[in-house]
Design a protein around this motif. Structure first.
Motif, short mmCIF file in Angstrom:
data_model
loop_
_atom_site.label_atom_id
_atom_site.label_comp_id
_atom_site.label_asym_id
_atom_site.label_seq_id
_atom_site.Cartn_x
_atom_site.Cartn_y
_atom_site.Cartn_z
N SER A 58 -3.14 -5.68 -17.44
CA SER A 58 -3.11 -5.60 -15.98
C SER A 58 -3.19 -7.01 -15.40
CB SER A 58 -4.28 -4.76 -15.47
OG SER A 58 -4.40 -4.88 -14.08
N PRO A 59 -2.34 -7.35 -14.42
CA PRO A 59 -2.39 -8.70 -13.86
C PRO A 59 -3.64 -8.95 -13.03
CG PRO A 59 -0.85 -7.34 -12.63
CD PRO A 59 -1.28 -6.53 -13.81
N THR A 60 -4.31 -7.88 -12.58
CA THR A 60 -5.51 -8.04 -11.75
C THR A 60 -6.77 -7.69 -12.51
OG1 THR A 60 -5.24 -5.79 -10.90
CG2 THR A 60 -4.23 -7.58 -9.65
N GLY A 61 -6.62 -7.24 -13.75
CA GLY A 61 -7.79 -6.94 -14.56
C GLY A 61 -8.45 -5.61 -14.25
N ASP A 62 -7.79 -4.75 -13.44
CA ASP A 62 -8.42 -3.46 -13.16
C ASP A 62 -8.06 -2.45 -14.25
OD1 ASP A 62 -5.86 -2.61 -12.74
OD2 ASP A 62 -6.02 -2.48 -10.55
#
Length: 644
Positions: free
Chosen positions: A621-625
């Motif tokens: 995930s690019p946002t780390g979620d």
């Protein structure tokens, strides 16, 4: 004598009054039929843009082009003998050429004709315009009519319904009057029906029972008339035997199945479907009951309940009838309708699958039975109110059904064929004949596009096109003379481009068994694994890494890939691609991908030659979620530099 003269004059005047009334009211019928035609146009015209000549329609068009004489109209086509269909083929292809929209409009016009005939017959049965109008309206908004309009060869099913309606009309007139000429006319239309589709051979026992139950003729006439009623069915079987066509041939070239369990299951499912509960495989049934919203499920059961209640109330009304002859006639009519519905359901259930288009005929008979039931239940306009409810509920469910029509197999292949048309014929035109084409896809593709000499390209192009099919494991490489197209489930189709000066070293989509998966997080996928192959394309779930080992990569090679997200939900994904030798990373590249923003023909340079290397791809995930996204790689190749 005086009394006789007065009586005769009264009858004559009454006949004149009735005839005058009928002459004065026919414009109302014309107006209602025109409204039904308008309803057909509003309901179906928005679907005309989503089609193309593909699948079975290819054979329909190309076979019609080969009809050059009257004798050709009565020749055997493939494993079926349907001369009426060949006449319709010749006429429709002559009118429409290879224009799908033209076929759609012709089929829609025929749908309007069938709707008008159904209204007329329902009016004769119910004797009320309101009932006949809503009966015909239910025919329009049912889930069974799409095939008759959207498929080019849907004219076949529509013609069956057209002939069936006249078969029923003259059959009812015979049953009411006992006149042999009416039975003869019914048999004539039955002959047209069975020579349009052999499924209607199942009506033969119903004809015999109808003759035996007819109270207007004695037993001395019943036997020869019963024999006469079997002539169209026996003639069909005899002609097929003469021309060498099997009567026991089912759909898809499979033999007719007599498995009691399978047939009973299909009959039960078909009966539920024609009464409102659409259940079964979605690729055959479209938007099915298990996909309905709660409100739609309740609506379906209300429709089912109204139909059953109407039949029960009709039987109760007949049971309370004080005239024995009228009571017996009514019960016999209901019995014959039920037998006809059962025979038509059975005819569509003795093969390898139950298709929705085969349910249109029994559904039409159900509608006519309802017209009769509502005629008998003449209590406080119960019939009109019930039909308004049925029509409204059917529209409510089938608006969603139409929105999900893409689930059905024939619309799926139409969409795929449309994508192929645009990328091949639409882009290159007749110049396609200058190349060898290869389609990398699953096994269904050959049915979708056809085979050389009998393909979509033969329908639309003058010059013959040479092409082959391949699986993803075949690692077909494009060149200046070979164009490779990859069929995908979500992206549709893409051309695997030939990169000038480079040759293929490895294709990540070539050997699914060579991939090794490492999960970074727990997640669910269709295969239960972190990576899987969607229509032959490597698909990696966010939170997983995948790699292949043992690659020998020459100097100055590159990694070339394309990627997309098959679903609009989620926050996107970060794709990381790297190479290792003996566990040590030699190069690493990454990019982010977002819904609706595909990455096409991304190139990463490798540099030095590598031996026994491992090629890795990781999706995070690019946002780390915690959102999990599937990333599909329709093209993921290592290419070797072979020229300047």
């Amino acid at each position: 004598m005086m009394r006789f003269g007065v009586s005769f004059a009264m009858k004559k005047n009454r006949k004149k009054t009735v005839a005058s009334t009928r002459r004065c009211t026919w414009p109302a019928d014309v107006l209602l039929v025109l409204l039904l035609c308008l309803a057909n146009a509003v309901w179906f015209l928005p679907l005309r843009e989503m089609g193309i000549i593909t699948g079975d329609d290819i054979g329909f068009v190309l076979d019609a082009r080969r009809i050059a004489s009257v004798s050709d109209l009565f020749a055997v086509s493939g494993i079926k003998y349907r001369p009426v269909v060949r006449v319709l083929q010749a006429a429709e292809v002559w009118l429409c050429g290879n224009d799908y929209t033209a076929f759609f409009l012709v089929n829609l016009c025929f749908q309007c004709l069938v709707t008008g005939v159904l209204y007329w017959l329902a009016l004769r049965i119910s004797r009320r315009r309101s009932i006949a109008f809503f009966i015909a309206g239910l025919f329009i908004v049912c889930p069974f009519s799409y095939y008759s309009i959207m498929q080019v060869h849907g004219i076949m099913e529509a013609a069956c319904i057209f002939f069936l309606l006249f078969t029923i009309f003259f059959g009812l007139r015979f049953f009411r009057t006992g006149k042999a000429v009416q039975l003869l006319l019914s048999c004539l239309f039955a002959a047209f029906t069975v020579f349009t589709h052999e499924r209607f051979l199942a009506l033969a026992p119903v004809f015999v029972i109808a003759v035996l139950l007819c109270g207007r003729i004695g037993w001395k006439k019943k036997i020869p008339l019963a024999v006469m009623s079997l002539v169209p069915f026996a003639a069909n079987m005899a002609v097929k035997r003469l021309v060498g066509v099997s009567v026991m041939e089912g759909t898809g070239g499979e033999s007719i199945s007599l498995s009691v369990g399978t047939v009973a299951g299909f009959v039960g499912r078909g009966l539920m479907a024609v009464l409102g509960i659409n259940n079964g495989p979605s690729y055959l049934n479209g938007y099915t009951y298990d996909q309905y919203s709660l409100a739609e499920q309740r609506s379906a059961w209300v429709m089912f309940g109204i139909a059953v209640l109407a039949l029960l109330l009709c039987l109760l009304r007949l049971a309370l009838e004080d005239k024995p002859r009228r009571k017996a006639y009514g019960f016999k009519c209901v019995l014959l309708a039920v037998l006809t519905i059962g025979a038509l359901l059975l005819a569509g259930s003795v093969t390898i699958r139950l298709e929705m288009r085969w349910l249109l005929a029994p559904y039409v008979v159900v509608l006519l039975l309802l017209a009769y039931c509502f005629r008998k239940i003449n209590w406080a306009h119960f019939g009109e109110l019930a039909l308004i409810a049925l029509t409204g509920l059917s529209i409510f469910i089938n608006i969603h059904y139409r929105a999900e029509i893409g689930q059905v197999y024939f619309t799926q292949v139409m969409k795929r064929a449309q994508a192929v048309y645009e990328l091949t014929i639409g882009r290159y035109g007749e110049a396609l004949a200058d190349y060898e084409l290869c389609f990398v896809a699953d096994d269904e593709t050959a049915w979708t596009f056809g085979e050389p000499g009998n393909s979509m390209f033969d329908v639309y192009l003058e010059r013959p096109v040479s092409f082959t099919y391949a699986t993803p494991a075949d690692s077909v490489e494009p060149s200046e003379k070979v164009k490779v197209f990859k069929i995908t489930e979500n992206a549709g189709i893409e051309e695997i481009s030939h990169v000038e000066g480079y040759g293929l070293v490895y294709d990540m989509n070539a050997a699914p068994e060579a991939h090794v998966v490492f999960p970074d997080t727990e997640a669910e996928t269709p295969s239960g694994k972190g990576i899987f192959f969607m229509k032959g394309n490597l698909t990696v779930l966010s939170g997983y890494r995948d790699h292949v080992d043992g690659l020998n990569i020459p100097e100055h090679s590159v990694i070339r890939l394309s990627a997309h997200l098959p679903f609009d939900e989620g926050d996107g994904a970060r794709v990381t691609v790297f190479l290792t030798v003996d566990g040590k990373m030699t190069s690493m590249n990454w990019f982010d991908i977002y819904p609706g923003q595909d990455v096409m023909n991304q190139v990463f340079e490798i540099g030095d030659a590598l031996k026994n290397a491992s090629l890795w791809v990781a999706v995070t995930s690019p946002t780390g979620d915690a959102e999990n996204d599937w990333v599909v790689f329709p093209d993921f190749r290592v290419l070797e530099k072979t020229g300047d």
